[in-house]
Motif scaffolding. Structure first.
Motif, short mmCIF file in Angstrom:
data_model
loop_
_atom_site.label_atom_id
_atom_site.label_comp_id
_atom_site.label_asym_id
_atom_site.label_seq_id
_atom_site.Cartn_x
_atom_site.Cartn_y
_atom_site.Cartn_z
N LEU A 191 0.83 -1.21 0.00
CA LEU A 191 0.00 0.00 0.00
C LEU A 191 0.86 1.26 0.00
O LEU A 191 0.58 2.21 -0.73
CB LEU A 191 -0.94 -0.02 1.20
CG LEU A 191 -2.00 1.06 1.27
CD1 LEU A 191 -2.85 1.10 0.01
CD2 LEU A 191 -2.89 0.85 2.49
N ASP A 192 1.93 1.26 0.79
CA ASP A 192 2.85 2.42 0.80
C ASP A 192 3.43 2.66 -0.59
O ASP A 192 3.51 3.81 -1.04
CB ASP A 192 3.97 2.21 1.81
CG ASP A 192 3.50 2.31 3.26
OD1 ASP A 192 2.38 2.82 3.51
OD2 ASP A 192 4.26 1.86 4.15
N SER A 193 3.82 1.59 -1.29
CA SER A 193 4.38 1.73 -2.64
C SER A 193 3.34 2.28 -3.61
O SER A 193 3.64 3.17 -4.42
CB SER A 193 4.87 0.38 -3.15
OG SER A 193 5.91 -0.12 -2.36
N LEU A 194 2.13 1.75 -3.55
CA LEU A 194 1.06 2.23 -4.44
C LEU A 194 0.69 3.68 -4.14
O LEU A 194 0.47 4.47 -5.06
CB LEU A 194 -0.16 1.33 -4.32
CG LEU A 194 0.01 -0.08 -4.90
CD1 LEU A 194 -1.12 -0.99 -4.46
CD2 LEU A 194 0.10 -0.02 -6.42
N GLN A 195 0.61 4.03 -2.87
CA GLN A 195 0.29 5.42 -2.51
C GLN A 195 1.39 6.38 -2.92
O GLN A 195 1.12 7.51 -3.30
CB GLN A 195 0.00 5.52 -1.01
CG GLN A 195 -1.32 4.90 -0.63
CD GLN A 195 -1.58 4.93 0.87
OE1 GLN A 195 -0.66 5.05 1.68
NE2 GLN A 195 -2.84 4.79 1.23
#
Length: 191
Positions: free
Chosen positions: A121-125
């Motif tokens: 999620l951190d990478s996608l955000q």
């Protein structure tokens, strides 16, 4: 955080959350089927029926705009039959992620952890913005009741009946359990 503590410490999520788009990230057909039956799947996505892709591989494909999609998987017989329809699905999910609208990505399986989901999620955000949320659906052997937990503002966790207990995409008990857990999730009218 160990699972035995998670259920004691996290509050059951009861507030309704609206999303503009909801996509299944696989693994397999369970997530796509359940989302469709719950009225939460408006569009086919590129991961809907693919088996064997772990969460990290799904995120890698999203982050690199599906470059080398077919060569990187042995699962793309469907893609080879109809590359145009997959290209439309791929463009659609990337456009939705980049739109700035609220998007929920649902990953079902048993290979990911909450830490994996947080990193994904951190990478996608970082690439697409903070309106991307994720739901991690894991399977357990002796689940009697399926609940949706909100781990933090952008990450949900669901534990439901084991793959071994339901065996295929059409198991009604697992699907019903998961749909009840999704009661707090709704699609907005604008999409």
């Amino acid at each position: 955080m160990p699972f035995r503590h998670l259920f004691c410490m996290r509050k059951f999520f009861t507030r309704r959350e609206k999303y503009d788009y909801i996509f299944s990230l696989g693994d397999g057909c369970f997530g796509a089927n359940a989302l469709q039956l719950a009225g939460l799947r408006r569009f086919a996505g590129p991961f809907d029926w693919l088996c064997g892709l772990d969460l990290n591989k799904c995120v890698e494909l999203l982050l690199n705009n599906f470059n080398n999609f077919a060569p990187n998987t042995n699962l793309c017989a469907e893609y080879e039959k109809s590359p145009e329809s997959y290209d439309v699905r791929i463009k659609h999910i990337i456009d939705c992620l980049a739109s700035g609208r609220r998007v929920l990505l649902v990953y079902t399986g048993n290979t990911a952890t909450l830490a994996d989901a947080r990193r994904a999620l951190d990478s996608l955000q970082a690439k697409f913005g903070n309106n991307i949320h994720m739901m991690l659906v894991l399977f357990g052997p002796d689940i009697k009741k399926c609940k949706l937990y909100r781990i933090n503002p952008d990450l949900y966790y669901v534990r439901t009946l084991s793959w071994d207990k339901w065996g295929d995409c059409d198991n009604k008990k697992s699907t019903r359990m998961f749909i009840r857990a999704l009661a707090g999730i709704v699609l907005s009218n604008a999409s």
